[in-house]
Design an enzyme around this catalytic site. Structure first.
Site, PDB file in Angstrom:
ATOM      1  N   CYS A  75       0.587  -7.431  -5.952  1.00  0.00           N
ATOM      2  CA  CYS A  75       0.142  -7.387  -4.445  1.00  0.00           C
ATOM      3  C   CYS A  75      -1.350  -6.512  -4.557  1.00  0.00           C
ATOM      4  O   CYS A  75      -1.304  -5.431  -5.010  1.00  0.00           O
ATOM      5  CB  CYS A  75       0.979  -6.647  -3.716  1.00  0.00           C
ATOM      6  SG  CYS A  75       0.748  -6.294  -1.829  1.00  0.00           S
ATOM      7  N   CYS A 185      -5.194 -12.013  -2.514  1.00  0.00           N
ATOM      8  CA  CYS A 185      -3.806 -11.736  -2.084  1.00  0.00           C
ATOM      9  C   CYS A 185      -2.815 -12.510  -2.585  1.00  0.00           C
ATOM     10  O   CYS A 185      -2.853 -13.755  -2.511  1.00  0.00           O
ATOM     11  CB  CYS A 185      -3.654 -12.106  -0.179  1.00  0.00           C
ATOM     12  SG  CYS A 185      -1.994 -11.670   0.425  1.00  0.00           S
ATOM     13  N   HIS A 187      -0.019 -13.729  -1.575  1.00  0.00           N
ATOM     14  CA  HIS A 187       0.413 -14.958  -0.897  1.00  0.00           C
ATOM     15  C   HIS A 187      -0.342 -16.120  -0.799  1.00  0.00           C
ATOM     16  O   HIS A 187      -0.079 -17.178  -0.397  1.00  0.00           O
ATOM     17  CB  HIS A 187       0.721 -14.233   0.553  1.00  0.00           C
ATOM     18  CG  HIS A 187       1.811 -13.351   0.760  1.00  0.00           C
ATOM     19  ND1 HIS A 187       1.856 -12.206   0.274  1.00  0.00           N
ATOM     20  CD2 HIS A 187       3.022 -13.543   1.541  1.00  0.00           C
ATOM     21  CE1 HIS A 187       3.073 -11.442   0.599  1.00  0.00           C
ATOM     22  NE2 HIS A 187       3.871 -12.445   1.311  1.00  0.00           N
TER      23      HIS A 187
HETATM   24  N1  DGL Z   1       0.753  -9.871  -1.227  1.00  0.00           N
HETATM   25  C1  DGL Z   1       0.116  -9.200  -0.627  1.00  0.00           C
HETATM   26  C2  DGL Z   1      -1.253  -8.853  -1.111  1.00  0.00           C
HETATM   27  O1  DGL Z   1      -1.503  -9.394  -2.413  1.00  0.00           O
HETATM   28  C3  DGL Z   1       0.120  -9.172   0.848  1.00  0.00           C
HETATM   29  C4  DGL Z   1       0.204  -7.870   1.576  1.00  0.00           C
HETATM   30  C5  DGL Z   1       0.688  -7.988   3.103  1.00  0.00           C
HETATM   31  O2  DGL Z   1       2.025  -7.775   3.194  1.00  0.00           O
HETATM   32  O3  DGL Z   1      -0.218  -7.816   3.805  1.00  0.00           O
HETATM   33  O4  DGL Z   1      -2.159  -8.301  -0.858  1.00  0.00           O
END
Ligand code: DGL
Length: 277
Positions: A75, A185, A187
């Site tokens: 993350c 990110c 996601h």
């Molecule tokens: N996967 C997280 C990242 O890489 C997302 C963080 C979130 O929860 O906003 O930044």
């Protein structure tokens, strides 16, 4: 040959880190993985860095309590808030996603103009500017995309709402003529179809997942922590929120291994109870 059968700990605010877990499972099929998604407290991106840091140390302490041999901070937001503290205090190797993404982007760019998208925490930290400055020479254009993570966590990777948000966010990067876009990110690789439509077919999208898995591999080799090739690994996928919702998304992201996913609710209060030195 030294072998270490302990699991690799991989964590994120939610399902995003599963993109990294998938790449690790593909590249290191004999390794056991302990995954934690802090879905009860996501999104992390809009939170102050101090709070993300506190959450990260709670999760790391929980993982150390489960005797993992390495930590993968899957993350970007956690990395900008806590990777230095985790590296200093955990006593085990810690691997992040930012340097691997930057490395892959530098290899891909043809015109030296790279875009990066991420959460507010990640973009405001300017961590990508610093990482790029260390690794090579290119111009960086950055953009926070705060609407993305909550939608992805709801399982939305294709809606009109998402598409129009993406058009708004990415317009400045299109105007800046970036030819490479770092998905800053974990996601966002789940949105790569939609992002490619918006950016156009000539822009290279960089997911740090595979490059990060290579760093995990190299780290295990360097520290003599590779697992035994003979045994079959066991994976444990945990989250702090609704395990059913997590499992539904995890099966989409992970594919085959999802059948073996054991979603367990780990409440933040319990995480907070674990001592951290
Ligand atoms: N996967 C997280 C990242 O890489 C997302 C963080 C979130 O929860 O906003 O930044």
């Amino acid at each position: 040959v030294v072998v270490d059968a302990r699991a690799i700990g991989i964590f994120d605010s939610g399902v995003g880190g599963l993109t990294v877990a998938r790449a690790v499972l593909d590249m290191l099929p004999h390794e056991s993985v302990l995954y934690f998604g802090d879905t009860a407290r996501m999104p992390y991106g809009p939170r102050p860095l101090e709070e993300i840091n506190k959450f990260a140390r709670e999760i790391a302490a929980f993982m150390l309590g489960r005797d993992v041999k390495a930590l993968v901070v899957a993350c970007n937001s956690i990395e900008v808030a806590a990777i230095e503290d985790l590296t200093e205090s955990s006593g085990i190797p810690v691997v992040g996603v930012i340097d691997p993404g930057v490395r892959a982007a530098l290899r891909a760019t043809r015109n030296g103009r790279i875009g990066v998208i991420g959460t507010e925490a990640t973009i405001a930290s300017r961590a990508y500017e610093r990482a790029l400055g260390r690794a090579g020479d290119a111009e960086l254009f950055s953009q926070a995309c705060p609407a993305f993570v909550p939608l992805v966590e709801q399982g939305d990777t294709t809606s009109d709402k998402l598409l129009s948000a993406a058009r708004d966010y990415l317009q400045p990067l299109i105007e800046a003529k970036v030819d490479t876009l770092i998905l800053g990110c974990t996601h966002y690789p789940l949105l790569s179809g939609l992002l490619q439509v918006v950016m156009g077919p000539d822009v290279v999208l960089i997911s740090s997942a595979e490059e990060t898995a290579k760093d995990v591999y190299a780290t295990l080799v360097r520290h003599e922590l590779l697992g035994p090739e003979s045994s079959s690994p066991s994976h444990d996928f945990l989250c702090s929120g609704d395990p059913e919702a997590f499992l539904a998304l995890a099966s989409r992201v992970l594919g085959p291994e999802a059948a073996e996913v054991r979603a367990t609710s780990v409440q933040p209060a319990r995480l907070g109870g674990v001592a951290w030195s």
